[in-house]
Write an enzyme that holds these catalytic residues in place. Structure first.
Site, PDB file in Angstrom:
ATOM      1  NE  ARG A 182      14.783  31.579  47.077  1.00 23.98           N
ATOM      2  CZ  ARG A 182      16.100  31.460  46.961  1.00 23.98           C
ATOM      3  NH1 ARG A 182      16.802  30.994  47.987  1.00 23.98           N
ATOM      4  NH2 ARG A 182      16.722  31.809  45.864  1.00 23.98           N
ATOM      5  CG  ASP A 211      18.174  34.734  47.305  1.00 24.09           C
ATOM      6  OD1 ASP A 211      17.674  35.132  46.247  1.00 24.09           O
ATOM      7  OD2 ASP A 211      18.824  33.678  47.401  1.00 24.09           O
ATOM      8  CG  HIS A 286      20.215  34.909  43.911  1.00 23.21           C
ATOM      9  ND1 HIS A 286      18.946  34.397  43.842  1.00 23.21           N
ATOM     10  CD2 HIS A 286      20.986  34.120  43.117  1.00 23.21           C
ATOM     11  CE1 HIS A 286      18.934  33.331  43.047  1.00 23.21           C
ATOM     12  NE2 HIS A 286      20.156  33.150  42.577  1.00 23.21           N
ATOM     13  CG  ASP A 353      23.663  31.420  42.943  1.00 20.66           C
ATOM     14  OD1 ASP A 353      23.982  32.424  43.600  1.00 20.66           O
ATOM     15  OD2 ASP A 353      22.577  30.833  43.088  1.00 20.66           O
ATOM     16  CD  GLU A 354      20.024  30.214  40.122  1.00 24.12           C
ATOM     17  OE1 GLU A 354      19.476  29.160  39.745  1.00 24.12           O
ATOM     18  OE2 GLU A 354      19.621  30.885  41.082  1.00 24.12           O
ATOM     19  CD1 TRP A 420      25.409  25.670  42.247  1.00 23.84           C
ATOM     20  CD2 TRP A 420      23.338  24.982  41.794  1.00 23.84           C
ATOM     21  NE1 TRP A 420      24.877  26.542  41.319  1.00 23.84           N
ATOM     22  CE2 TRP A 420      23.601  26.149  41.016  1.00 23.84           C
ATOM     23  CE3 TRP A 420      22.091  24.367  41.677  1.00 23.84           C
ATOM     24  CZ2 TRP A 420      22.672  26.699  40.142  1.00 23.84           C
ATOM     25  CZ3 TRP A 420      21.153  24.910  40.791  1.00 23.84           C
ATOM     26  CH2 TRP A 420      21.445  26.073  40.041  1.00 23.84           C
ATOM     27  CE1 TYR A 446      21.559  22.516  46.161  1.00 21.07           C
ATOM     28  CE2 TYR A 446      19.848  23.635  44.908  1.00 21.07           C
ATOM     29  CZ  TYR A 446      21.149  23.570  45.357  1.00 21.07           C
ATOM     30  OH  TYR A 446      22.046  24.551  45.011  1.00 21.07           O
ATOM     31  CD1 TRP A 496      18.111  24.878  47.849  1.00 20.65           C
ATOM     32  CD2 TRP A 496      18.476  26.989  48.458  1.00 20.65           C
ATOM     33  NE1 TRP A 496      19.409  25.183  47.525  1.00 20.65           N
ATOM     34  CE2 TRP A 496      19.666  26.471  47.889  1.00 20.65           C
ATOM     35  CE3 TRP A 496      18.463  28.307  48.918  1.00 20.65           C
ATOM     36  CZ2 TRP A 496      20.826  27.236  47.772  1.00 20.65           C
ATOM     37  CZ3 TRP A 496      19.615  29.061  48.804  1.00 20.65           C
ATOM     38  CH2 TRP A 496      20.784  28.531  48.238  1.00 20.65           C
ATOM     39  CB  THR A 497      12.976  28.208  53.123  1.00 27.46           C
ATOM     40  OG1 THR A 497      13.592  29.481  52.845  1.00 27.46           O
ATOM     41  CG2 THR A 497      13.856  27.406  54.055  1.00 27.46           C
ATOM     42  CD  GLU A 498      13.275  28.141  46.658  1.00 28.31           C
ATOM     43  OE1 GLU A 498      13.845  27.975  45.576  1.00 28.31           O
ATOM     44  OE2 GLU A 498      13.635  27.582  47.714  1.00 28.31           O
TER      45      GLU A 498
END
Length: 783
Positions: A182, A211, A286, A353-354, A420, A446, A496-498
Site C-alpha cells: 500500500r 496486494d 488481494h 484472507d478476505e 488476526w 495492528y 499496515w500502511t494505508e
C-alpha cells in the site's frame, strides 16, 4: 577547637565523596526488552581504541565486526579482534548448557565476558551492550549528522555500566509485518527498520509484498507484474478509504518496487542481524495488482475493468484468482520459484484472507473444479486452492503460513495459522485441530490504529492501540489447554500502511510501539513492569532519535472522559504514563508547570474550557488538550437508548472531532432505526433542538434518511413535533465533515425523543457498496 577539627574533617570527607568518579558508583541499568535477570554492578567499562575482543572462531568474529563498525563510525576508533584467543578485554565463550538465542553478559569495570550457545546469543548480548552505550553510538562521527542534542564523539565517554545479565527469549517467533504494497518503503528506510528490530531482539520480518494496491517484487518471468502492478492512479487529497477505483485508460504513476538484487540485499542485511525475512505472496484475494497485469488469471465471468486499486476497492476487491483455471497455479508456481530462490526463509506466507467468492459462485471453471474435487462449497474451494499451492511450496522443503480465514474450511495440512481477526480466536480454533499458530490480533497488534488520544493524531481508522495496549497484551489465555500453549510459536505486530504517504509516517506509527511488541515477545509476564519499561524505552528512544527517527510522543498526551453524573459532568483526564504530572486551567490561560495539579476528576456545572497538559521536571511533555465543555438544557440529563454505545456522549457537553472513533461519537449496533429519549427533569420550553452528525464517506458513516422529534410531558404520551428527511444524494455526499441538524420545536416538554431511520445500504456507486450506512451523533443540544 576540637569540634571545628571534626567539622573540617567531615567537610573534607563529603568533598571527597562528591568527587568520586562515576566509574565507582553503582548505576541504574535499563534495557528493552527486559532481560530475565539484571543485577547492577559497580563502575563502568570504557571502550577505546585499545579495547580488544577475544573470540573463539571466525563466526563470532563476524558478529563482533558488525558491532565494532558502530564504534568506528560514531567514536572514530575500532577495537581490535583476536580470533582463537582467550585473552582480551571482551571475551566471547561458547556455553553449550545455554539455550539457543540466550546469553549471559558480565560487565565489570575491567572486563566483559559474554557466554552463549550460538551466534544468535552473542549477537543479542552485543545488542544489549549497544543499548547501554550512549545514544550517539547510532550516529556518524561527523557532528553535523548527529542529533543537535548530542555532543561530538570527542566529548562522549564510550562507557557501559557494570552489570550481570542473564537472558533468553520467551517466544521463538518475534515478528513484525511491514506492508510495502500500500505504501512502498524505500530500501534505505526498510533497512533502518530492520536494524531497529535487531536492537529489540525481534527475529522475523513478515514482508507483505503484494496486494490489491501494488506488486512490489521483481519477477523475471512475468515483467508486467512490476511494469503494471507497481503503478496506480493518484487520488490527491483523498484518504485511503475515500479513493475511487481506477477507470480504464486513466494514467498511473510509479509507486515503487524492489529489484531482485535489492531483495537479496535486504535479505542479507536482515540475515546478518538474525532476522528471517518471510515473504508474503497474497492469494487468492488481494490480487488486483497481479490481475491488472495478467487479467486472464481472473474468472472469465468478471465483467469490469481490473486495475491496481488506489484504495479499498469496493466491489472491485472481489476480483480474485480463478480457482478453476490451471494457468493460475502454473503462474503462482513460477512466481514462487523465483521467490523461493530469493528468500532462504524456512517459511513462506501465502495469504488466504478476505477472499470474496462472488465470481467463484458464478464461474463455470470454479464450479467444475468443485464438482471434480467433490467440494461442498466455495469455502472448501479456497481450502483446495490454498492446499494445492501449499503442497507445492512444501515440496520445495519450506513451511507455509496463512491468515486465519483458512479456518473457515478444512485447513490444509501443516499450515501455520496467523491469528488476526478480533483477538485471534480463529487461530486458537486451528490449534485445537493441531495446527501451530502465531498471534497478531488486530484489536491490539495492528499498528495502523491510533496510538493515542485521537485529537492529536494523524488520520487513520478504527480505534486505539496505545503503547500500553500493546505492552499489556498477553497472548496466552488462562482457558487454553497445555496442548494449545505448546503450539503457539509467538507473536507479531502488523504495520499496515494505508494511511502512510512518506517513510516518516511509517516511523511514526511504528515507534515506540515496536519496543512494546519486543517486551511481549521476549519478556515473561512476571518480569514485566510498566514503569521500568518506560525508563528503558526512554533510553531506547534516544537511540531512535540519534538514528534520525522521529518517534511518536502520543504517550504524553491526555485522553479525556466526560461523563454525566447526577446532573453534573465529571471530567476525567488520563495519561498512560504514570511518571508525569497533569496540570490544568479553566480560566482561558494555557497550562504551565505551575498550574493546578490534577489529582481527581473535575466536576462541572456550567460551560468551561478545560486546558491540560503533562509535565515532568517543569517541562511540558505532551500537547495541550483544549476541551470546551458547553452547557445547554440537555447537558448532564438522563438519556436512555437501546443498542447504543455510550449513550451518555449525547449529553456530555463535548463535541466530536472529524474522527468518528475519537470517543465522543455515539453509535448503534443496528442502524435501521435508532432512538433515544431525554428526560429534562421538569417541563422546559424547547425552542430548538440541534443534533450533531458526522459524514465519513470512506467509512460508510452517513446521516439518517429521516429524523423525527417527539415530545411528552409525562413520558407516556408522545407526539411528533418536527422531522427532517434527506435524499440519497444528500445522505451519500462524499467527504468527511460534521453537520448540525436543527429542528424548530417551540413546545413545552419534559421528555424529548429522537427517532432516526437509517439510510440502508450504501449504493453500488459508493466506495463501500452494499455496506450498511452507520449513524453517528455527538451531541443533542436544546435551546
Amino acid at each position: 577547637m576540637r569540634y571545628r577539627t571534626i567539622y573540617a574533617l567531615v567537610c573534607l570527607l563529603l568533598l571527597a565523596v562528591a568527587n568520586i568518579q562515576a566509574d565507582n558508583l553503582t548505576q541504574p541499568v535499563s534495557l528493552v526488552p527486559c532481560p530475565v535477570s539484571i543485577v547492577p554492578g559497580t563502575g563502568n567499562f570504557r571502550f577505546s581504541a585499545k579495547t580488544t575482543f577475544a573470540v573463539e572462531n571466525e563466526e563470532q568474529a563476524a558478529e563482533v565486526r558488525r558491532f565494532t563498525v558502530l564504534l568506528t563510525r560514531a567514536a572514530g576508533f575500532t577495537p581490535r579482534i583476536k580470533v582463537g584467543s582467550k585473552k582480551g578485554d571482551i571475551c566471547l565463550t561458547t556455553d553449550a548448557s545455554l539455550k539457543s538465542e540466550s546469553y549471559k553478559l558480565e560487565i565489570t569495570s575491567k572486563r566483559i565476558n559474554i557466554h552463549a550457545a550460538d551466534v544468535q546469543g552473542f549477537f543479542y548480548a552485543l545488542q544489549s551492550i549497544r543499548q547501554l552505550l550512549p545514544a550517539a553510538i547510532e550516529t556518524a562521527s561527523t557532528p553535523a549528522s548527529a542529533s543537535p542534542s548530542l555532543s561530538t564523539s570527542a566529548d562522549i565517554d564510550w562507557i557501559v555500566p557494570a552489570v550481570t545479565i542473564t537472558d533468553q527469549p520467551r517466544f521463538g517467533y518475534r515478528g513484525l509485518l511491514v506492508d510495502v504494497a500500500r505504501f512502498f518503503s524505500p530500501k534505505e528506510n526498510l533497512l533502518r527498520i530492520i536494524d531497529c528490530m535487531a536492537m529489540l531482539k525481534l527475529n522475523k520480518l513478515h514482508f507483505h509484498l503484494t496486494d490489491d494496491n501494488g506488486w512490489r517484487i521483481e519477477i523475471k518471468k512475468y515483467p508486467e507484474l512490476t511494469e503494471i502492478g507497481s503503478r496506480r492512479v493518484d487520488r490527491p487529497g483523498k484518504s485511503f478509504p475515500d479513493r475511487r477505483n481506477p477507470r480504464q485508460g486513466e494514467p498511473t504513476v510509479e509507486k515503487g518496487y524492489y529489484t531482485q538484487d535489492e531483495i537479496r540485499e535486504i535479505v542479507a542485511y536482515a540475515g546478518e542481524r538474525h532476522i528471517e525475512v518471510i515473504p508474503e505472496i497474497e492469494m487468492p484475494a488481494h490480487s488486483n495488482a497481479a490481475l491488472a497485469a495478467y487479467p486472464l488469471l481472473a474468472c472469465p465471468v468478471v465483467n469490469k475493468y481490473i486495475g491496481v486499486l488506489p484504495g479499498l476497492g469496493g466491489e472491485n476487491a472481489d476480483v480474485i484468482y480463478c480457482a478453476g483455471n490451471d494457468s493460475v497455479f502454473t503462474f503462482l508456481q513460477d512466481v514462487l520459484d523465483e521467490v523461493l530462490e530469493l528468500f532462504p526463509s524456512k517459511y513462506i506466507h501465502l495469504g488466504g484472507d478476505e477472499a470474496r467468492k462472488t465470481h467463484w459462485e458464478a464461474c463455470p471453471l470454479c464450479q467444475a473444479r468443485m464438482k471434480e474435487e467433490k467440494l461442498a462449497n466455495e469455502e472448501e474451494l479456497q481450502g483446495y486452492f490454498m492446499g494445492r499451492v501449499a503442497r507445492y511450496v512444501q515440496g520445495k522443503g519450506r513451511e507455509v503460513i496463512g491468515w486465519d480465514e483458512l479456518t473457515n474450511a478444512t485447513i490444509p495440512d501443516d499450515f501455520i495459522i496467523l491469528g488476526w481477526q478480533k483477538y485471534g480466536e480463529a487461530a486458537v480454533k486451528a490449534a485445537e485441530l493441531g495446527h501451530r499458530f502465531i498471534m497478531t490480533p488486530a484489536r491490539i497488534m495492528y499498528l495502523i490504529r491510533y496510538q493515542g488520544p485521537q485529537w492529536f493524531e494523524p488520520l487513520t481508522y478504527f480505534g486505539n492501540n496505545t503503547l500500553k495496549d500493546v505492552y499489556d497484551y498477553e497472548p496466552i489465555q488462562k482457558d487454553w489447554s497445555q496442548h494449545t500453549v505448546s503450539l503457539l510459536m509467538g507473536v507479531q505486530a502488523c504495520m499496515w500502511t494505508e494511511f502512510c504517504n512518506a517513510p516518516e509516517d511509517v516511523d511514526y506509527l511504528l515507534f515506540p510501539r515496536l519496543s512494546a511488541l519486543a517486551e511481549v515477545a521476549w519478556t515473561k509476564p512476571e518480569r514485566k513492569n510498566w514503569k521500568s519499561y518506560l525508563t528503558a524505552m526512554d533510553r531506547f528512544n534516544e537511540h531512535l532519535a540519534a538514528k534520525g527517527i522521529v518517534y511518536a510522543r502520543s504517550m504524553y498526551n491526555i485522553q479525556q472522559t466526560v461523563t454525566p453524573k447526577n446532573g453534573r459532568l465529571e471530567v476525567k483526564l488520563d495519561c498512560i504514563r504514570p511518571d508525569v504530572e497533569v496540570r490544568y486551567t479553566m480560566d482561558g490561560t494555557m497550562p504551565t508547570a505551575q498550574s493546578t495539579l490534577y489529582t481527581r476528576p473535575l466536576t462541572l456545572t456550567d460551560t468551561k474550557t478545560v486546558k491540560a497538559a503533562t509535565f515532568s521536571a517543569g517541562k511540558q511533555m505532551g500537547q495541550t488538550l483544549e476541551l470546551p465543555v458547553v452547557w445547554n438544557l440537555a447537558t448532564a440529563q438522563v438519556i436512555k437508548s437501546t443498542g447504543a454505545d455510550n449513550i451518555g456522549l449525547l449529553v456530555n457537553g463535548v463535541r466530536g472531532s472529524l474522527k468518528y472513533t475519537d470517543s465522543e461519537w455515539c453509535s448503534w449496533m443496528k442502524n435501521d432505526t435508532v432512538s433515544f429519549t431525554l428526560d429534562l427533569k421538569k417541563p422546559e420550553t424547547v425552542n430548538r433542538l440541534i443534533l450533531g452528525s458526522i459524514t465519513n464517506y470512506g467509512m460508510a458513516a452517513h446521516k439518517p434518511a429521516r429524523i423525527d422529534v417527539w415530545v411528552s410531558t409525562d413520558g407516556a404520551d408522545f407526539r411528533k413535533v418536527s422531522e427532517q428527511t434527506y435524499t440519497k444524494d444528500e445522505i451519500f455526499r462524499e467527504g468527511t465533515f460534521r453537520e448540525d441538524i436543527s429542528f424548530e420545536i417551540g413546545e413545552k416538554a419534559r421528555y424529548v425523543r429522537v427517532v432516526a431511520y437509517g439510510a440502508g445500504d450504501c449504493p453500488f456507486t459508493h466506495v463501500r457498496p452494499g455496506q450498511e450506512a452507520r449513524i453517528y451523533f455527538d451531541e443533542i443540544i436544546i435551546e
